[in-house]
Design an enzyme around this catalytic site. Structure first.
Site, mmCIF file in Angstrom:
data_model
loop_
_atom_site.group_PDB
_atom_site.id
_atom_site.type_symbol
_atom_site.label_atom_id
_atom_site.label_comp_id
_atom_site.label_asym_id
_atom_site.label_seq_id
_atom_site.Cartn_x
_atom_site.Cartn_y
_atom_site.Cartn_z
ATOM 1 N N SER A 235 17.399 7.822 -25.064
ATOM 2 C CA SER A 235 18.719 7.940 -24.445
ATOM 3 C C SER A 235 19.291 6.552 -24.221
ATOM 4 O O SER A 235 18.545 5.564 -24.141
ATOM 5 C CB SER A 235 18.598 8.660 -23.105
ATOM 6 O OG SER A 235 19.795 8.596 -22.366
ATOM 7 N N TYR A 248 15.254 10.018 -14.558
ATOM 8 C CA TYR A 248 15.487 10.135 -15.998
ATOM 9 C C TYR A 248 15.461 8.766 -16.663
ATOM 10 O O TYR A 248 14.767 8.552 -17.669
ATOM 11 C CB TYR A 248 16.836 10.816 -16.232
ATOM 12 C CG TYR A 248 17.174 11.065 -17.679
ATOM 13 C CD1 TYR A 248 16.553 12.069 -18.396
ATOM 14 C CD2 TYR A 248 18.150 10.301 -18.329
ATOM 15 C CE1 TYR A 248 16.879 12.315 -19.730
ATOM 16 C CE2 TYR A 248 18.484 10.535 -19.648
ATOM 17 C CZ TYR A 248 17.843 11.539 -20.340
ATOM 18 O OH TYR A 248 18.163 11.783 -21.667
#
Length: 360
Positions: A235, A248
């Site tokens: 990501s 995250y």
């Protein structure tokens, strides 16, 4: 003939490499097949089986001018060798985790369209089976298969990799796509939520590489010039911090550290390990799920100042991208194709962010 699933999974990549280098092999129990048609192995030790496979398959090819269609190994059952489909990824076997929907499904569909055989691995087994049926209708019987996996559970991951090896005879591309998000500030996020994100996004990557590389190493032993690929879908949050989304971001930062370390360890086996770091996949379920999607989570967490609705959150994130839109599957696939086809690159984190994150 005795059968042991673990042994069979370790024999399968050798059978595929030696008997069907341009195709794939499908494992099947002995029912309905005549052993006299097979190159039958009689050894009980794995190293002896490898040696006999090499000798006997070579002899069969020499006598018959073609590879055997059926191979049998003691403790390993029967392998039916079939020709692969053609295409850019023709002959390759891929596993994509989290592939019942979203990015994972899009990646699996693209790989199938280009000739690969794909294992749809997902916690939502029912949905994965639905997608398998749809994809087989489009791309052919046995081109796709589904398995339930809990990537945070080591035994479940091991069984997933064994299944792939037994279904298609090996593994060429492993896409570590499954992931979750639990956002919130330090005063809000629970330790349980933090641990869950870490298990699914970080620990699971270790489990997957541990067992995927085991099969790839066997393939390399018998086809030493071929390269295989482990690809983590990371990501942009693995490239820069993310306010009120530290669980995250931390798991994704850690994933890049794993990618670099795995790359150094596995390159001698011709296994490349790379990460793809997409920007916001605003059209996928990770963002759009009405209960746990990021739009809803970020709205609740106050991550977007002044946002009153989900649409406010969406517009905020679209405006942050210089190219004015979220990331799409096609954007990620270009990075995946580069990784697979470029033999001179490993240990990289490749941004696909529309210019939102620029490497220094």
């Amino acid at each position: 003939m005795d059968y042991n699933r673990e042994t069979a999974a370790l024999i399968a990549p050798a059978v595929r490499a030696l008997a069907a280098p341009d195709g794939y092999c499908v494992f099947a129990p002995g029912d309905g097949y005549d052993p006299s048609q097979a190159v039958v192995m009689v050894s009980s030790e794995l190293e002896d089986i490898y040696a006999e496979l090499q000798t006997k398959i070579a002899a069969y090819k020499s006598r018959n001018n073609r590879p055997p269609e059926i191979v049998a190994a003691d403790g390993g059952g029967y392998y039916i060798c079939k020709k692969s489909r053609s295409g850019r990824m023709g002959g390759k076997v891929a596993v994509v985790t989290g592939s019942a929907q979203g990015f994972g499904l899009g990646i699996a569909e693209e790989l199938l369209q280009n000739g690969a055989n794909v294992v749809l691995a997902d916690y939502n087994f029912e949905l994965a089976c639905e997608k398998q049926a749809e994809l087989e209708t489009r791309f052919g019987e046995q081109s796709a298969t589904a398995i339930r996996v809990d990537v945070s559970d080591e035994q479940s991951v091991r069984e997933m990799i064994e299944y792939a090896a037994l279904q298609y005879g090996g593994l060429d591309i492993f896409v570590n796509n499954a992931g979750i998000v639990r956002s919130g500030g330090l005063d809000e996020l629970s330790a349980e939520a933090f641990d869950l994100v870490t298990k699914v996004n970080y620990n699971a990557y270790f489990y997957c590489v541990k067992y995927a590389s085991q099969i790839m190493k066997i393939q390399n032993r018998f086809t030493p010039g071929a390269w295989t690929d482990i690809i983590q879908i990371n990501s942009k949050s693995g490239l820069e911090g993310s306010k009120r989304n530290f669980a995250y971001a931390g798991s994704k930062f850690g994933g890049i550290g794993l990618t670099q370390s795995f790359a150094l360890e596995l390159v001698e086996y011709h296994i490349k390990v790379n990460s793809v770091c997409p920007g916001n996949f605003l059209g996928g379920p990770l963002w759009c799920d009405p209960e746990n999607g990021l739009f809803v989570q970020y709205l609740r967490a106050g991550k977007v100042p002044g946002a009153k609705t989900v649409e406010d959150v969406r517009r905020f994130y679209e405006a942050k991208v210089p190219m004015g839109r979220g990331c799409e599957v096609a954007d990620v696939m270009k990075a995946i194709y580069y990784i697979v086809e470029q033999q001179y690159e490993t240990g990289q984190a490749i941004p696909v962010t529309g210019g939102q994150v620029m490497l220094k």
